[in-house]
Motif scaffolding. Sequence first.
Motif, PDB file in Angstrom:
ATOM      1  N   GLU B  15      40.657   4.867  73.481  1.00  0.00           N
ATOM      2  CA  GLU B  15      40.171   4.878  74.862  1.00  0.00           C
ATOM      3  C   GLU B  15      40.959   5.897  75.687  1.00  0.00           C
ATOM      4  N   GLY B  16      40.253   6.602  76.562  1.00  0.00           N
ATOM      5  CA  GLY B  16      40.906   7.582  77.414  1.00  0.00           C
ATOM      6  C   GLY B  16      40.867   8.993  76.878  1.00  0.00           C
ATOM      7  N   ASN B  18      38.754  12.308  75.411  1.00  0.00           N
ATOM      8  CA  ASN B  18      37.446  12.958  75.315  1.00  0.00           C
ATOM      9  C   ASN B  18      37.163  13.277  73.850  1.00  0.00           C
ATOM     10  N   GLU B  62      25.809   9.858  82.952  1.00  0.00           N
ATOM     11  CA  GLU B  62      27.141   9.644  83.514  1.00  0.00           C
ATOM     12  C   GLU B  62      28.175   9.456  82.403  1.00  0.00           C
ATOM     13  N   GLY B  63      29.273  10.225  82.484  1.00  0.00           N
ATOM     14  CA  GLY B  63      30.323  10.122  81.486  1.00  0.00           C
ATOM     15  C   GLY B  63      30.139  11.040  80.298  1.00  0.00           C
ATOM     16  N   THR B  79      33.186  11.780  77.591  1.00  0.00           N
ATOM     17  CA  THR B  79      34.432  11.828  78.337  1.00  0.00           C
ATOM     18  C   THR B  79      35.009  10.429  78.531  1.00  0.00           C
ATOM     19  N   SER B  80      36.224  10.389  79.024  1.00  0.00           N
ATOM     20  CA  SER B  80      36.887   9.102  79.258  1.00  0.00           C
ATOM     21  C   SER B  80      36.218   8.336  80.399  1.00  0.00           C
ATOM     22  N   ALA B  81      35.354   8.992  81.142  1.00  0.00           N
ATOM     23  CA  ALA B  81      34.645   8.333  82.233  1.00  0.00           C
ATOM     24  C   ALA B  81      33.472   7.481  81.758  1.00  0.00           C
ATOM     25  N   GLN B  82      33.086   7.645  80.497  1.00  0.00           N
ATOM     26  CA  GLN B  82      31.970   6.848  79.961  1.00  0.00           C
ATOM     27  C   GLN B  82      32.498   5.448  79.669  1.00  0.00           C
ATOM     28  N   LYS B  83      31.899   4.446  80.303  1.00  0.00           N
ATOM     29  CA  LYS B  83      32.461   3.094  80.263  1.00  0.00           C
ATOM     30  C   LYS B  83      32.281   2.401  78.910  1.00  0.00           C
TER      31      LYS B  83
END
Lengths: 110, 113
Positions: B15-16, B18, B62-63, B79-83
């Motif tokens: 996690e975190g 890319n 998104e992400g 990316t790390s923004a993808q939940k």
Amino acid sequence: QKEVEQDPGPLSVPEGAIVSLNCTYSNSAFQYFMWYRQYSRKGPELLMYTYSSGNKEDGRFTAQVDKSSKYISLFIRDSQPSDSATYLCAMTDGDYKLSFGAGTTVTVRA
Amino acid sequence: DGGITQSPKYLFRKEGQNVTLSCEQNLNHDAMYWYRQDPGQGLRLIYYSQIVNDFQKGDIAEGYSVSREKKESFPLTVTSAQKNPTAFYLCASSWRIGDSPLHFGNGTRLTVT
């Protein structure tokens, strides 16, 4: 309500039986219809592609489209164990986006 | 043999971080797509591209990010923004956007822990 509804099954049939799969949809603008076969851990493989209403046959596969009822079907004749897979319907109005059903899992028992 | 090659087949990340998924096609198709497949759900469109140096967001962009610098290549970065990045990712191509059927690669299974 989902745009494309497909019974997830699972569907189990004996070898040699006819497999009948179907999808219903809500968007009357859909005019291009596809069926894909997907084996486990693989990408979907295009089986049938039809435009508008009517029937199309390719070997053991027959695709039917009834736009008045917003209903499409795929029939597999003389089913084989190698037909065991998940079958996805997909459709589009000609725009960029395909709308997919969730897939029906089929097992053909030898 | 013409087709779509996705690599790697399996990918594991923490996690975190890319991570970039590769997609190459030699079908000479103009349009390329990325889909995500989760159990019990239909395929969902992440990004698509009609031509080189042009791409558009799909329903769940998104992400994710993409690039299309060459006709045959359409890499996807998670990316790390993808939940919820753990999923089966499918790349596809077609002659054109709209009425042309899609041809898929064999997917990349991404697991993020």
